[in-house]
Design an enzyme around this catalytic site. Structure first.
Site, PDB file in Angstrom:
ATOM      1  N   CYS A  19       0.692  -1.117  -0.018  1.00 11.11           N
ATOM      2  CA  CYS A  19       0.022   0.000   0.058  1.00 11.11           C
ATOM      3  C   CYS A  19       0.685   1.321  -0.054  1.00 11.11           C
ATOM      4  CB  CYS A  19      -1.010  -0.048   1.183  1.00 11.11           C
ATOM      5  SG  CYS A  19      -2.067  -1.462   1.421  1.00 11.11           S
ATOM      6  N   HIS A 144      -3.639   7.895   5.687  1.00 10.24           N
ATOM      7  CA  HIS A 144      -3.872   6.478   5.101  1.00 10.24           C
ATOM      8  C   HIS A 144      -5.146   6.025   5.548  1.00 10.24           C
ATOM      9  CE1 HIS A 144      -2.492   2.958   3.074  1.00 10.24           C
ATOM     10  NE2 HIS A 144      -2.643   2.335   4.192  1.00 10.24           N
ATOM     11  N   THR A 148      -9.050  -0.066   9.606  1.00  7.46           N
ATOM     12  CA  THR A 148      -8.897  -1.181  10.419  1.00  7.46           C
ATOM     13  C   THR A 148      -8.634  -0.674  11.846  1.00  7.46           C
ATOM     14  OG1 THR A 148      -6.634  -1.010   9.794  1.00  7.46           O
ATOM     15  CG2 THR A 148      -8.042  -2.358   8.556  1.00  7.46           C
ATOM     16  N   GLU A 155      -2.036   5.651  13.585  1.00  7.28           N
ATOM     17  CA  GLU A 155      -1.755   6.736  12.606  1.00  7.28           C
ATOM     18  C   GLU A 155      -2.430   7.916  13.526  1.00  7.28           C
ATOM     19  OE1 GLU A 155      -2.372   8.229   8.076  1.00  7.28           O
ATOM     20  OE2 GLU A 155      -3.810   6.607   8.895  1.00  7.28           O
ATOM     21  N   LYS A 173     -10.830   7.028   1.979  1.00  8.73           N
ATOM     22  CA  LYS A 173     -11.117   5.521   1.585  1.00  8.73           C
ATOM     23  C   LYS A 173     -12.611   5.288   1.886  1.00  8.73           C
ATOM     24  CE  LYS A 173      -6.389   3.854   2.073  1.00  8.73           C
ATOM     25  NZ  LYS A 173      -5.736   5.123   2.238  1.00  8.73           N
ATOM     26  N   HIS A 178     -10.283   1.020  -0.282  1.00  3.97           N
ATOM     27  CA  HIS A 178      -8.484   1.352  -0.426  1.00  3.97           C
ATOM     28  C   HIS A 178      -7.955   0.529  -1.536  1.00  3.97           C
ATOM     29  CE1 HIS A 178      -4.678   0.746   1.139  1.00  3.97           C
ATOM     30  NE2 HIS A 178      -4.882   0.015   2.161  1.00  3.97           N
ATOM     31  N   PHE A 239       1.650  -3.372   4.809  1.00  5.16           N
ATOM     32  CA  PHE A 239       2.408  -4.534   5.320  1.00  5.16           C
ATOM     33  C   PHE A 239       3.746  -4.323   5.528  1.00  5.16           C
ATOM     34  CE2 PHE A 239      -1.493  -7.614   4.727  1.00  5.16           C
ATOM     35  CZ  PHE A 239      -2.221  -6.921   5.639  1.00  5.16           C
TER      36      PHE A 239
END
Length: 251
Positions: A19, A144, A148, A155, A173, A178, A239
């Site tokens: 990402c 971002h 989740t 963040e 998003k 996403h 990730f």
């Protein structure tokens, strides 16, 4: 493929870091120009839906059962989107400038971000330093913001520590889903449109904010800026603890 289509003779490669891919591609393009290896670079990111990706996120229990709700109290994961954004970054001055960028790595966990956001914060501060700006100089932050539980928690802390509770911030998003490898490029495109037209990108969620998250200022739909927007920041996290941040502004 693009270089073959247009007959480009300079460096040609793909950045694939989940990402953060598109944001890292922009930073890579900036370095190619700064080092004199290229005069102009086509850069950005594109990602399309695939069963493998959707099933992979589903196996991690990361896909929302409804519309994703970044920073919402009932957030339960992402919506997978698809799309892309491409830009021409060149030595020739234009209305907009990529002022700075930075990359760091958490080295924390293969799929979970560092809950303290230490290296994410370092990426933001390094990008600001490269741009020659302080947090006060940034007009808004495009987060971002995946929806989740762990991403938003980490963040939010980073944004609060660096920018405080009054800086306009958002995740879009809830509109785009996403888009994974394309996410940073789409964020940048939205920032440019917002800055050009004098509005803040809207933070789209269910309106039921999680009280346990950092009390940052989330923008509202159709919220106009009170003054000319000169600078903005885009943050991407992925990730493997990959962090990438760019700062743009008017030339």
């Amino acid at each position: 493929h693009i270089s073959q289509e247009i007959g480009a003779e300079g460096p040609s490669y793909t950045v694939s870091t989940a990402c953060t891919s598109a944001t890292k591609a922009m930073i890579s393009a900036m370095r190619l120009i700064r080092t004199g290896m290229a005069d102009a670079v086509i850069c950005g990111g594109v990602d399309s839906l695939s069963a493998l990706t959707v099933n992979g996120f589903h196996a991690l229990s990361s896909v929302s059962a409804d519309q994703c709700s970044p920073y919402g109290a009932t957030r339960d994961g992402i919506n997978i989107g698809e799309g892309g954004g491409l830009f021409i970054l060149s030595k020739t001055p234009s209305e907009w400038k990529l002022l700075g960028g930075a990359e760091t790595s958490d080295a924390y966990h293969i799929s979970s971000p560092d809950p303290e956001g230490t290296q994410a914060e370092r990426a933001v501060r390094t990008a600001l330093g490269e741009a020659g700006l302080s947090p006060e100089n940034i007009d808004f932050i495009h987060m971002h913001g995946t929806g989740t539980e762990l991403n938003d928690l980490a963040e939010g802390q980073v944004v609060m520590r660096i920018f405080g509770p009054e800086k306009p911030a958002m995740s879009t998003k809830g509109m785009t889903g996403h888009t994974l490898g394309a996410a940073g490029a789409i964020q940048l495109a939205i920032n440019l449109l917002a800055m050009k037209n004098g509005f803040y990108p809207p933070h789209i969620y269910d309106g039921n904010r999680d009280p346990e998250l950092a009390g940052i200022r989330l923008t509202a739909p159709q919220e106009a800026a009170t003054s000319r927007l000169e600078t903005s920041l885009c943050a991407s996290y992925a990730f493997g603890g990959s962090n990438a941040v760019i700062v743009i502004g008017r030339e």
